[in-house]
Design a protein around this motif. Structure first.
Motif, PDB file in Angstrom:
ATOM      1  N   PRO A  91       0.786  -1.235   0.000  1.00  0.00           N
ATOM      2  CA  PRO A  91       0.000   0.000   0.000  1.00  0.00           C
ATOM      3  C   PRO A  91       0.825   1.297   0.000  1.00  0.00           C
ATOM      4  O   PRO A  91       0.510   2.220  -0.734  1.00  0.00           O
ATOM      5  CB  PRO A  91      -0.831  -0.102   1.280  1.00  0.00           C
ATOM      6  CG  PRO A  91      -0.879  -1.548   1.605  1.00  0.00           C
ATOM      7  CD  PRO A  91       0.400  -2.122   1.093  1.00  0.00           C
ATOM      8  N   ALA A  92       1.864   1.373   0.804  1.00  0.00           N
ATOM      9  CA  ALA A  92       2.608   2.635   0.926  1.00  0.00           C
ATOM     10  C   ALA A  92       3.364   2.987  -0.355  1.00  0.00           C
ATOM     11  O   ALA A  92       3.249   4.105  -0.871  1.00  0.00           O
ATOM     12  CB  ALA A  92       3.561   2.579   2.119  1.00  0.00           C
ATOM     13  N   ARG A  93       4.140   2.044  -0.866  1.00  0.00           N
ATOM     14  CA  ARG A  93       4.898   2.320  -2.096  1.00  0.00           C
ATOM     15  C   ARG A  93       3.961   2.602  -3.263  1.00  0.00           C
ATOM     16  O   ARG A  93       4.194   3.512  -4.058  1.00  0.00           O
ATOM     17  CB  ARG A  93       5.809   1.150  -2.431  1.00  0.00           C
ATOM     18  CG  ARG A  93       6.985   1.043  -1.511  1.00  0.00           C
ATOM     19  CD  ARG A  93       7.879  -0.089  -1.937  1.00  0.00           C
ATOM     20  NE  ARG A  93       8.992  -0.196  -1.015  1.00  0.00           N
ATOM     21  CZ  ARG A  93       9.594  -1.328  -0.733  1.00  0.00           C
ATOM     22  NH1 ARG A  93       9.203  -2.452  -1.304  1.00  0.00           N
ATOM     23  NH2 ARG A  93      10.599  -1.354   0.104  1.00  0.00           N
ATOM     24  N   SER A  94       2.921   1.801  -3.352  1.00  0.00           N
ATOM     25  CA  SER A  94       1.954   1.990  -4.423  1.00  0.00           C
ATOM     26  C   SER A  94       1.327   3.377  -4.352  1.00  0.00           C
ATOM     27  O   SER A  94       1.271   4.098  -5.354  1.00  0.00           O
ATOM     28  CB  SER A  94       0.876   0.910  -4.331  1.00  0.00           C
ATOM     29  OG  SER A  94      -0.121   1.123  -5.288  1.00  0.00           O
ATOM     30  N   ALA A  95       0.870   3.760  -3.165  1.00  0.00           N
ATOM     31  CA  ALA A  95       0.219   5.065  -3.014  1.00  0.00           C
ATOM     32  C   ALA A  95       1.169   6.203  -3.364  1.00  0.00           C
ATOM     33  O   ALA A  95       0.774   7.174  -4.006  1.00  0.00           O
ATOM     34  CB  ALA A  95      -0.303   5.223  -1.590  1.00  0.00           C
ATOM     35  N   MET A  96       2.435   6.090  -2.946  1.00  0.00           N
ATOM     36  CA  MET A  96       3.399   7.153  -3.270  1.00  0.00           C
ATOM     37  C   MET A  96       3.587   7.297  -4.775  1.00  0.00           C
ATOM     38  O   MET A  96       3.584   8.410  -5.307  1.00  0.00           O
ATOM     39  CB  MET A  96       4.743   6.882  -2.597  1.00  0.00           C
ATOM     40  CG  MET A  96       4.713   7.124  -1.105  1.00  0.00           C
ATOM     41  SD  MET A  96       6.328   7.093  -0.310  1.00  0.00           S
ATOM     42  CE  MET A  96       7.049   5.609  -0.927  1.00  0.00           C
ATOM     43  N   LEU A  97       3.744   6.184  -5.460  1.00  0.00           N
ATOM     44  CA  LEU A  97       3.934   6.249  -6.914  1.00  0.00           C
ATOM     45  C   LEU A  97       2.678   6.767  -7.612  1.00  0.00           C
ATOM     46  O   LEU A  97       2.771   7.549  -8.562  1.00  0.00           O
ATOM     47  CB  LEU A  97       4.324   4.872  -7.449  1.00  0.00           C
ATOM     48  CG  LEU A  97       5.739   4.427  -7.080  1.00  0.00           C
ATOM     49  CD1 LEU A  97       5.931   2.950  -7.398  1.00  0.00           C
ATOM     50  CD2 LEU A  97       6.769   5.273  -7.810  1.00  0.00           C
ATOM     51  N   ILE A  98       1.523   6.338  -7.138  1.00  0.00           N
ATOM     52  CA  ILE A  98       0.264   6.805  -7.726  1.00  0.00           C
ATOM     53  C   ILE A  98       0.139   8.316  -7.570  1.00  0.00           C
ATOM     54  O   ILE A  98      -0.210   9.028  -8.518  1.00  0.00           O
ATOM     55  CB  ILE A  98      -0.942   6.069  -7.104  1.00  0.00           C
ATOM     56  CG1 ILE A  98      -0.971   4.610  -7.559  1.00  0.00           C
ATOM     57  CG2 ILE A  98      -2.255   6.778  -7.432  1.00  0.00           C
ATOM     58  CD1 ILE A  98      -1.930   3.721  -6.763  1.00  0.00           C
ATOM     59  N   VAL A  99       0.435   8.819  -6.378  1.00  0.00           N
ATOM     60  CA  VAL A  99       0.313  10.263  -6.125  1.00  0.00           C
ATOM     61  C   VAL A  99       1.282  11.053  -6.988  1.00  0.00           C
ATOM     62  O   VAL A  99       0.917  12.080  -7.578  1.00  0.00           O
ATOM     63  CB  VAL A  99       0.503  10.585  -4.630  1.00  0.00           C
ATOM     64  CG1 VAL A  99       0.671  12.070  -4.399  1.00  0.00           C
ATOM     65  CG2 VAL A  99      -0.670  10.052  -3.823  1.00  0.00           C
ATOM     66  N   VAL A 100       2.527  10.592  -7.103  1.00  0.00           N
ATOM     67  CA  VAL A 100       3.502  11.307  -7.939  1.00  0.00           C
ATOM     68  C   VAL A 100       3.072  11.268  -9.407  1.00  0.00           C
ATOM     69  O   VAL A 100       3.156  12.279 -10.112  1.00  0.00           O
ATOM     70  CB  VAL A 100       4.925  10.755  -7.743  1.00  0.00           C
ATOM     71  CG1 VAL A 100       5.880  11.307  -8.786  1.00  0.00           C
ATOM     72  CG2 VAL A 100       5.424  11.109  -6.344  1.00  0.00           C
ATOM     73  N   ALA A 101       2.571  10.122  -9.857  1.00  0.00           N
ATOM     74  CA  ALA A 101       2.081  10.041 -11.242  1.00  0.00           C
ATOM     75  C   ALA A 101       0.914  11.009 -11.451  1.00  0.00           C
ATOM     76  O   ALA A 101       0.840  11.679 -12.489  1.00  0.00           O
ATOM     77  CB  ALA A 101       1.658   8.608 -11.570  1.00  0.00           C
ATOM     78  N   ILE A 139      14.059   7.275  -1.481  1.00  0.00           N
ATOM     79  CA  ILE A 139      14.501   7.095  -0.087  1.00  0.00           C
ATOM     80  C   ILE A 139      13.603   6.080   0.621  1.00  0.00           C
ATOM     81  O   ILE A 139      14.085   5.204   1.334  1.00  0.00           O
ATOM     82  CB  ILE A 139      14.493   8.450   0.667  1.00  0.00           C
ATOM     83  CG1 ILE A 139      15.605   9.340   0.110  1.00  0.00           C
ATOM     84  CG2 ILE A 139      14.660   8.237   2.170  1.00  0.00           C
ATOM     85  CD1 ILE A 139      15.538  10.776   0.600  1.00  0.00           C
ATOM     86  N   PHE A 140      12.312   6.169   0.418  1.00  0.00           N
ATOM     87  CA  PHE A 140      11.375   5.259   1.062  1.00  0.00           C
ATOM     88  C   PHE A 140      11.624   3.814   0.624  1.00  0.00           C
ATOM     89  O   PHE A 140      11.547   2.894   1.416  1.00  0.00           O
ATOM     90  CB  PHE A 140       9.941   5.673   0.732  1.00  0.00           C
ATOM     91  CG  PHE A 140       8.906   4.945   1.523  1.00  0.00           C
ATOM     92  CD1 PHE A 140       8.484   5.431   2.751  1.00  0.00           C
ATOM     93  CD2 PHE A 140       8.326   3.781   1.037  1.00  0.00           C
ATOM     94  CE1 PHE A 140       7.527   4.767   3.500  1.00  0.00           C
ATOM     95  CE2 PHE A 140       7.353   3.110   1.777  1.00  0.00           C
ATOM     96  CZ  PHE A 140       6.969   3.595   3.004  1.00  0.00           C
ATOM     97  N   LYS A 141      11.947   3.641  -0.644  1.00  0.00           N
ATOM     98  CA  LYS A 141      12.141   2.302  -1.207  1.00  0.00           C
ATOM     99  C   LYS A 141      13.529   1.759  -0.876  1.00  0.00           C
ATOM    100  O   LYS A 141      13.757   0.558  -0.904  1.00  0.00           O
ATOM    101  CB  LYS A 141      11.928   2.344  -2.723  1.00  0.00           C
ATOM    102  CG  LYS A 141      11.916   0.982  -3.365  1.00  0.00           C
ATOM    103  CD  LYS A 141      11.396   1.060  -4.761  1.00  0.00           C
ATOM    104  CE  LYS A 141      11.587  -0.188  -5.560  1.00  0.00           C
ATOM    105  NZ  LYS A 141      11.232  -1.424  -4.975  1.00  0.00           N
ATOM    106  N   TRP A 142      14.456   2.627  -0.568  1.00  0.00           N
ATOM    107  CA  TRP A 142      15.864   2.249  -0.318  1.00  0.00           C
ATOM    108  C   TRP A 142      15.946   1.229   0.801  1.00  0.00           C
ATOM    109  O   TRP A 142      15.445   1.426   1.888  1.00  0.00           O
ATOM    110  CB  TRP A 142      16.636   3.491   0.040  1.00  0.00           C
ATOM    111  CG  TRP A 142      18.118   3.378  -0.052  1.00  0.00           C
ATOM    112  CD1 TRP A 142      18.856   2.311  -0.444  1.00  0.00           C
ATOM    113  CD2 TRP A 142      19.035   4.418   0.269  1.00  0.00           C
ATOM    114  NE1 TRP A 142      20.173   2.610  -0.397  1.00  0.00           N
ATOM    115  CE2 TRP A 142      20.324   3.906   0.037  1.00  0.00           C
ATOM    116  CE3 TRP A 142      18.909   5.716   0.716  1.00  0.00           C
ATOM    117  CZ2 TRP A 142      21.483   4.647   0.254  1.00  0.00           C
ATOM    118  CZ3 TRP A 142      20.039   6.457   0.922  1.00  0.00           C
ATOM    119  CH2 TRP A 142      21.311   5.936   0.695  1.00  0.00           C
ATOM    120  N   GLU A 143      16.636   0.126   0.536  1.00  0.00           N
ATOM    121  CA  GLU A 143      16.772  -0.934   1.547  1.00  0.00           C
ATOM    122  C   GLU A 143      18.190  -1.135   1.945  1.00  0.00           C
ATOM    123  O   GLU A 143      19.112  -1.061   1.271  1.00  0.00           O
ATOM    124  CB  GLU A 143      16.165  -2.227   1.015  1.00  0.00           C
ATOM    125  CG  GLU A 143      14.694  -2.092   0.755  1.00  0.00           C
ATOM    126  CD  GLU A 143      14.093  -3.335   0.136  1.00  0.00           C
ATOM    127  OE1 GLU A 143      14.737  -4.395   0.125  1.00  0.00           O
ATOM    128  OE2 GLU A 143      12.963  -3.239  -0.346  1.00  0.00           O
TER     129      GLU A 143
END
Length: 143
Positions: A91-101, A139-143
């Motif tokens: 949910p978090a990564r998906s939502a971030m990418l959706i919002v930026v798109a 940064i959020f995706k960085w592991e």
């Protein structure tokens, strides 16, 4: 202030809906889940129409240009793509990418004056804001 509150509620509801729809899809199938989402939304809209205004449905025939009537078709594909992205990314990564798109496409629509939107001026600060959002995703995706 009202617009900000509504936007925040909209974003929250979209995230919750995406999680719900993804869970339903895991128990049924992509198109069954998407169909249910669209059908249940239709029922809510009919109920709201009955209790709030009852504007003439025939007014849809006078909408111009006709491509503006494709919102529901687009909505079905939004549901499908949100389900698939949340399933693949969470949910978090998906939502971030959706919002930026959404930001990038909305800004392009505004810059070019597409779909009857008033044409806006290019502003570097808006581009910088989108770049910061993209860096935030990295940064959020960085592991």
């Amino acid at each position: 202030m009202w617009g900000i509150l509504i936007a925040v509620v909209s974003g929250a509801l979209m995230s919750i809906q995406g999680v719900f729809n993804t869970a339903v899809t895991k128990q049924t199938s992509l198109w069954v889940s998407t169909g249910w989402v669209q059908f249940s939304a239709l029922l809510v809209c009919i109920g709201a129409w009955v209790f709030t205004g009852r504007e003439r449905i025939g007014e849809l025939a006078s909408v111009n240009p006709k491509y503006l009537l494709l919102g529901g078709v687009i909505g079905a594909f939004i549901t499908v793509t949100v389900i698939q992205s949340m399933s693949a990314l969470g949910p978090a990564r998906s939502a971030m990418l959706i919002v930026v798109a959404q930001l990038v496409v909305a800004y392009i629509i505004e810059l070019l004056g597409l779909f009857g939107v008033e044409k806006g001026a290019f502003e570097w600060r808006k581009v910088l804001g989108m770049a910061v959002a993209i860096v935030g995703i990295v940064i959020f995706k960085w592991e």
